[in-house]
Design a protein around this motif. Structure first.
Motif, short mmCIF file in Angstrom:
data_model
loop_
_atom_site.label_atom_id
_atom_site.label_comp_id
_atom_site.label_asym_id
_atom_site.label_seq_id
_atom_site.Cartn_x
_atom_site.Cartn_y
_atom_site.Cartn_z
N TYR A 342 0.83 -1.21 0.00
CA TYR A 342 0.00 0.00 0.00
C TYR A 342 0.87 1.26 0.00
CZ TYR A 342 -2.93 3.76 1.73
OH TYR A 342 -3.56 4.96 1.86
N LEU A 343 1.86 1.29 0.88
CA LEU A 343 2.71 2.48 0.98
C LEU A 343 3.48 2.73 -0.31
CD1 LEU A 343 4.07 2.01 4.61
CD2 LEU A 343 2.45 3.75 3.83
N THR A 344 3.98 1.65 -0.92
CA THR A 344 4.71 1.81 -2.18
C THR A 344 3.80 2.37 -3.26
OG1 THR A 344 6.10 -0.10 -1.60
CG2 THR A 344 6.12 0.61 -3.89
N GLY A 345 2.58 1.87 -3.30
CA GLY A 345 1.64 2.33 -4.33
C GLY A 345 1.18 3.75 -4.11
N VAL A 346 0.85 4.10 -2.87
CA VAL A 346 0.26 5.42 -2.61
C VAL A 346 1.31 6.52 -2.67
CG1 VAL A 346 0.47 5.51 -0.08
CG2 VAL A 346 -1.49 6.58 -1.20
N ILE A 347 2.55 6.21 -2.26
CA ILE A 347 3.59 7.23 -2.25
C ILE A 347 4.19 7.44 -3.65
CG2 ILE A 347 5.90 7.80 -1.37
CD1 ILE A 347 5.06 6.46 1.25
N SER A 348 4.38 6.34 -4.38
CA SER A 348 4.97 6.46 -5.72
C SER A 348 3.92 6.59 -6.81
CB SER A 348 5.87 5.25 -6.00
OG SER A 348 5.11 4.04 -5.96
N ALA A 349 2.62 6.52 -6.43
CA ALA A 349 1.52 6.66 -7.40
C ALA A 349 1.68 5.69 -8.57
CB ALA A 349 1.44 8.10 -7.89
N ARG A 350 1.83 4.41 -8.27
CA ARG A 350 2.03 3.42 -9.29
C ARG A 350 0.79 2.56 -9.47
NH1 ARG A 350 4.97 6.22 -11.13
NH2 ARG A 350 3.85 5.35 -12.89
N ARG A 351 0.64 2.00 -10.68
CA ARG A 351 -0.47 1.09 -10.97
C ARG A 351 -0.28 -0.22 -10.22
NH1 ARG A 351 -3.33 2.54 -15.56
NH2 ARG A 351 -2.38 4.19 -16.82
N GLN A 352 -1.38 -0.92 -10.00
CA GLN A 352 -1.31 -2.21 -9.31
C GLN A 352 -0.44 -3.20 -10.07
OE1 GLN A 352 -5.09 -3.81 -8.04
NE2 GLN A 352 -4.40 -5.90 -8.34
#
Length: 423
Positions: A342-352
């Motif tokens: 979750y943190l990697t996705g929300v901070i780096s704004a990356r697709r699943q």
């Protein structure tokens, strides 16, 4: 189903006009494709209201005693049939008598769509593949879930079906024109379907863009981000170290069937069901169930509240409170991985898809330990495959790019990669 309104026997397909199609597709867009055509909700309400008066108060009392779940209060947001509590109980009572909930070993607490289909569409032509959705207002017990809470509803109330979904049905509807000029077949008005298009339907009702769902409220996102960060910063290293120790101790144990010498054969008198029934057949399984805890760091285990290593059964009682209390090491590891994802996705704004395709190691540039002294001022990038890019074909590839990330996130990723190298 609409033969009376269309005067089908007299005018055949001549009354199927552009207005007919637009009205139908408007309903399908607002209520979903199946409900827009078959109108399950209104038909179900009409059906049960026609019979609730036949149910006596004595029957209601007996039914509530046998099935107390029907007497619950339901939040207005969860209503679909909008029956009063009394009407709802009587409806369930009447449907029970019609075999809607099955019987004996075949009891269906959420009801049978096949039975309801027969009650709703008797003497009418419907698709044999028709699946009637189950209304929670007619359930006799709560549906079992593998999660503690229901998933968040990501549909916007002001929008409806997706454009792609409606376009699929528009294409199918236009196939009615293949009947034109065929012998012994009714010919529809070809102009009726000419106006059908996603753009025309969008003039009547707001369609949802393909692949788009409602963004979660900022309060939820910020709260979850804070909680995830606090959890990872406090427990990540201890969880990974303890997991590594546990799996290293169990690695030498056999996974073969019947390798657990402490579990007697079921056919021997030494086998006591109360003791041995739930005991693992494999040596490793039994070790992880009963002995591995004694090999772990007692201080770390006690500090985290761990009581067992293996995860809980899917439908175990009070499972979620136990997870919140950190009682299972492997459940704790799952929470940790979810928090890191979750943190990697929300901070780096990356697709699943970009997150799940990350390698087990080597995702940071430069590939240096951000925890080491002297590396505090390094600016790190995350290396990943950019989805919706690259070359297609049989050996399709995505473009590999880099994007800056925070030092705190680089530390989280480095700890996971270090664990992956050893594990």
């Amino acid at each position: 189903m609409r033969s009376a309104a269309l005067e089908l026997s007299r005018y055949h397909l001549n009354h199927i006009t552009a207005d007919f199609w637009l009205s139908l597709f408007k309903s399908m867009s607002e209520d979903g494709a199946s409900n827009g055509v078959y109108d399950f909700t209104s038909r179900t309400v009409k059906l049960v209201k026609a019979h609730v008066n036949s149910i006596t108060q004595e029957q209601v009392k007996a039914f509530v005693i046998k099935h107390p779940f029907v007497n619950r209060d339901i939040a207005e947001d969860d209503l679909t049939l909008y029956l009063t509590k009394e009407e709802r109980i009587k409806a369930c009572c009447w449907l029970y008598a019609q075999g809607y909930y099955g019987s004996g070993a075949g009891f269906l607490a959420q009801g049978s769509g096949a039975v309801l289909s027969t009650l709703l569409f008797e003497r009418e032509t419907v698709s044999p593949l028709l699946r009637i959705p189950s209304s929670p207002e007619l359930w006799l017990t709560e549906k079992a879930r593998s999660t503690e809470y229901r998933s968040l509803n990501s549909d916007k109330s002001e929008t409806s079906s997706a454009e792609r979904t409606i376009n699929t049905y528009i294409i199918a509807a236009k196939l009615i024109n293949t009947n034109i000029f065929k012998d012994n077949a009714s010919s529809p008005l070809i102009d009726a379907t000419k106006v059908l298009s996603v753009r025309k339907i969008n003039d009547l009702v707001t369609l949802k863009p393909t692949g788009r769902t409602q963004t979660l409220h900022p309060d939820i996102v910020f709260k979850l981000t804070r909680q995830s960060f606090e959890f990872v910063l406090k427990f990540q290293q201890e969880i990974l170290d303890t997991c590594l120790l546990a799996i290293s101790k169990g690695a030498s144990k056999s996974t073969k069937a019947r390798s657990n010498k402490e579990r007697p054969d079921e056919r021997r008198p030494e086998f006591i069901p109360e003791i041995h029934q739930n005991m693992s057949h494999a040596e490793r399984g039994h070790f992880m169930q009963t002995k591995v805890m004694g090999t772990l760091n007692e201080k770390a285990v006690k500090a985290m509240g761990i009581r067992q290593v293996l995860p809980f059964e899917v439908l175990a009682d009070d499972k979620y409170n136990a997870i919140r209390n950190n009682e299972s090491l492997f459940e704790l590891y799952s929470v940790l991985i979810g928090s890191c994802q979750y943190l990697t996705g929300v901070i780096s704004a990356r697709r699943q898809d970009e997150l799940v395709s990350l390698a087990s190691t080597g995702n940071l540039k430069p590939n240096k330990n951000p925890l080491e002294e002297g590396n505090e001022d390094i600016e790190y990038n995350l290396i990943f495959k950019l989805k919706k890019s690259g070359n297609g074909g049989k050996l399709s590839t995505n473009k590999t790019i880099e994007r800056p990330i925070t030092a705190s996130l680089a530390k989280i990723i480095w700890r996971l990669e270090s664990f992956n190298v050893v594990a």
